[in-house]
Write an enzyme that holds these catalytic residues in place. Sequence first.
Site, PDB file in Angstrom:
ATOM      1  N   MET A 199      -5.908  -1.948  -4.507  1.00  0.00           N
ATOM      2  CA  MET A 199      -5.754  -1.940  -3.058  1.00  0.00           C
ATOM      3  C   MET A 199      -5.167  -0.611  -2.580  1.00  0.00           C
ATOM      4  O   MET A 199      -4.787   0.243  -3.376  1.00  0.00           O
ATOM      5  CB  MET A 199      -4.873  -3.099  -2.614  1.00  0.00           C
ATOM      6  CG  MET A 199      -5.514  -4.460  -2.763  1.00  0.00           C
ATOM      7  SD  MET A 199      -4.406  -5.778  -2.190  1.00  0.00           S
ATOM      8  CE  MET A 199      -5.502  -7.190  -2.267  1.00  0.00           C
ATOM      9  N   GLN A 235      24.851  -4.345 -20.360  1.00  0.00           N
ATOM     10  CA  GLN A 235      25.223  -3.068 -20.955  1.00  0.00           C
ATOM     11  C   GLN A 235      25.515  -2.034 -19.865  1.00  0.00           C
ATOM     12  O   GLN A 235      25.448  -2.319 -18.690  1.00  0.00           O
ATOM     13  CB  GLN A 235      24.101  -2.589 -21.879  1.00  0.00           C
ATOM     14  CG  GLN A 235      23.938  -3.444 -23.127  1.00  0.00           C
ATOM     15  CD  GLN A 235      22.845  -2.936 -24.050  1.00  0.00           C
ATOM     16  OE1 GLN A 235      22.029  -2.108 -23.675  1.00  0.00           O
ATOM     17  NE2 GLN A 235      22.822  -3.439 -25.278  1.00  0.00           N
ATOM     18  N   ASP A 240       0.810  -1.225   0.000  1.00  0.00           N
ATOM     19  CA  ASP A 240       0.000   0.000   0.000  1.00  0.00           C
ATOM     20  C   ASP A 240       0.839   1.270   0.000  1.00  0.00           C
ATOM     21  O   ASP A 240       0.332   2.344  -0.331  1.00  0.00           O
ATOM     22  CB  ASP A 240      -0.921   0.026   1.223  1.00  0.00           C
ATOM     23  CG  ASP A 240      -1.871  -1.158   1.262  1.00  0.00           C
ATOM     24  OD1 ASP A 240      -2.199  -1.676   0.174  1.00  0.00           O
ATOM     25  OD2 ASP A 240      -2.275  -1.574   2.364  1.00  0.00           O
TER      26      ASP A 240
END
EC number: 2.7.1.11
Length: 987
Positions: A420, A788, A378
């Site tokens: 949520m 890379q 959350d």
Amino acid sequence: MPSSSDAINRISYISLVTSDNDKFNQTFQFYSQLGFRLTKSFSKVSSYGSGLGANHPEFQLGVSHDSLKEVWLESYPLQNVDSNGNLRPWQEMEVYDGDNCERLNESTVIKVRLLGETPLKSISQKQFVFFTTQLNKIEKILTDANVKYGKVVDNVILAEDPLNNIISFSNTQNELCKTRFQSPEEYVEKTTAEILAKRKKSQLGSKFGSFEEISPSEVGGGNGLRKKKIGVMTSGGDAPGMNPAVRAVVRAGIYYGCDVYAVYEGYEGLVKGGDLLKKMEWSDVRSYMSLGGTSIGTARCKEFRERAGRLQGAYNMIKNGIDALVVCGGDGSLTGADLFRSEWPSLVKELVDTGKLTKEEVSPYEHLTIVGLVGSIDNDMSGTDVTIGAFSALERITEMVDYIGATAASHSRAFVVEVMGRHCGWLALLSGLATGADFVFIPERPPKAGLWKEQLKEVCLRHREYGRRKTTVIVAEGAIDDELNPITSEEVKQVLADLGLDTRNTILGHVQRGGTAVAFDRRLATLQGVEAVKAVLEMTPDTPSPMIGILKHKIVRIPLVDAVKQTKAVAEAISNKDFDKAMSLRDNSFYDDYRYFRDISIYDDGSKQLSEDKRLNIAIVHVGAASAGLNAATRAVALYSLSRGHKLYAVQDGFAGLVKGDLKNLTWMDVEGWHSLGGSEIGTNRSLPSQNIGKVAYNLQKFNIQGLLIVGGFEAFTSLHELSEQKANYPIFEIPMVVVPATVSNNVPGTEYSLGADTCLNQLVSYCDAVQQSASSTRRRVFVVEVQGGHSGYVASYCGLITGALATYTPESNINLRELQGDIDLLQKVFATDRGEDHNGTLIVRNEQASAVYSTQLIADILKENANKRFETRTAIPGHVQQGFTPSANDRVMAVKFSLKAMEFIETRNGCYGKHDRKFSDEEISEHSQVVIGIHGDVVKFTCIKHLYDNEANVALRKGKTVHWTDMIDVANILNGKSLLKKQERY
């Protein structure tokens, strides 16, 4: 007779030389009779005069270049025999524990060489000492061969070989050994017992599977101090990243000399004890980095909410010697942990008073140490910018909404997506930014009661009129209006249905928690887990329980009580309708995120347009290699420009397009859907303004460009410098220009983050997880993965940390043979006791420019050469796959932030704001018009291109001079075992 100092004992290899063909043959015959076996024979000239050996180079491997003939003779080590008298294979013997394990004895190789010219004569006669368990057999062989011999003592025989070398045979292994062996069976039995006893003792005190053999725990325990025992648990709702956090706590704890216990099933394991409290070894968390959820389990425990449950938890901890607890969970779990600590003295007293424990048993455990890690999707904990699992959940939501968007566009539907978050709208807001949603509902900034339905209809209908085929509305589960009335996804669905839209409602639910952690969460959880162990060791009884958080991209400790209190204050502010306070209590960027969402989604109705005299012509150009986030940034700039009344010109195909005058005015529908597209829709290449600086100036003047955004990597940085240097010759270059860093290499000076880097790292997470699974499945395999990054080690260092790589090679670290040897030693220890059952696959990460000499393939070959058949090596090079296909959620959000902040800078420099509306201070905009926008900690700031180019750029290597990722390197070395190996060498 030679002196004892001339004697060569315990020979493993010797070369005997002669120019006499007869003596060559006699020497070969002599040692063959003694039991040496022929393993190689070479002759440059055969008996028929043909140069067989000379014409076949494969026969000459190991042969001296000046030898006419060579024979190699070897005495094989003593081994057990089966019931038929045949030698048992080495791998089937009792002492076998891998190819590198200790042998019963070593073999001896004698090379006899025939030269074409007389060799130099030795100044002194040499004596070779051979060990044998059958002296009587040696005597018989010498007698049958008519070789004279004598005895110095009864267990040493002396003789001469045909080359006049003195050889002696003894049935004692060396001068210090008193045992005289009379048979091979006696020697094998005794030596086997000694090796097994030594190995058992070593395994009891040190075993690399738990890393105790190189753990400095003995250092802490050898001074009379009790070894610290730490419990680690996950509690409440699971979150991606919990497993990496547990791994970090376990391995960091072992590194710092502690015992670490996993508390299974959250607080329930603390209450029940027994098998739910398990001591963790190094190898127990080997695969945790790539696993989602929590492998040690989590549960909501009613018993622990009662004092009786906490009393039982205290009892189980003391019985196991645990007096420190690292808890990974949400605010409820951390509040319970702090309550447990505050009650600890009274709980201990009660255990003594009731007779469950004695005073002596509890005396070492008078104080409890609690450290909190916030594991919550959350992102609702105050005091930290982000919580473990939040960005993984955001990535899941973004991915799901992308999928939903495809079907929505196909059918011209509207979708309401509920996410949520409880009282926190972070997931809803950022997923709205990342997915180009039409509208979001969050609890911190609720709409007007009675008016929100009309506002929603107005926005969605307007976007449909612009040409959009789909409608997406994100609703936080805690969404309310300003009168605290809940706004449900069903209500929103009905509003859209009233517009005549074919509407579907989707509640994502627990899919948001699923899957493995993204790169950001793996790094966050790992760094915070190590910091938690440090906090445990540094705390005193008077130190308030800390919560490990992240502020301004730095791992910090915050008083747990204060963080929980402030978190609850958000809910209280919302319930009191003090929504401004609720917004202010969120992390620093939350308000900006909300403002930017409104700018590009709500205010496209013309309500925020500037007056005609303040509207600008702005150009945007992509420069350098493609990178995720280029299109998202361009879309955000286009929508913002339309909402403000500006014209945005997209330069086609980089500065080559600007030279041609190929500019396109972007409309609302031109950029529809660009938020989720990788690559560059307007084209990008490595062309620079210097290829025709005059044409660049001409076309900027032709289109009356008043601000320029250059989006790209080091080429964008170089381009801005070239334009800035030509201001004296071309006054048009005085216009505000901003570089928005966008490159997977993250090598642009002036920023700690570049668009595309997060997508690259997520790609590498998936790639390396797959490679590691292959390595583990095939057993005993090491992959060298090339990533890379140019001459910047950022990507390699980050990747090494979040994939659990055993070693990471970067341009900054300077690979050398000593470092390679150290990694070979570490690999050999890792595989020393492995019999294939541990799924032991290993990664090594190498930056593409780490060394001009030690290439990826060469490193793999060196490792293989030194593996002694304990493991094999492979290379894996993901190449341009690292650029990604779809931008990550984090890159999409940062693209909006970077680009709109840059637009505000251009507007400010052009005088678009009144005195009270300005977004920047005088210091921030100063006299510089050509700047690079960058993140430093959590602060977005603009830095003059001239200052960066002259002071902070390594132009030759195309990167900045500041290395801001050293913390990742240090932590990776702790958790991969390299630092432990170095401590072993010191101690």
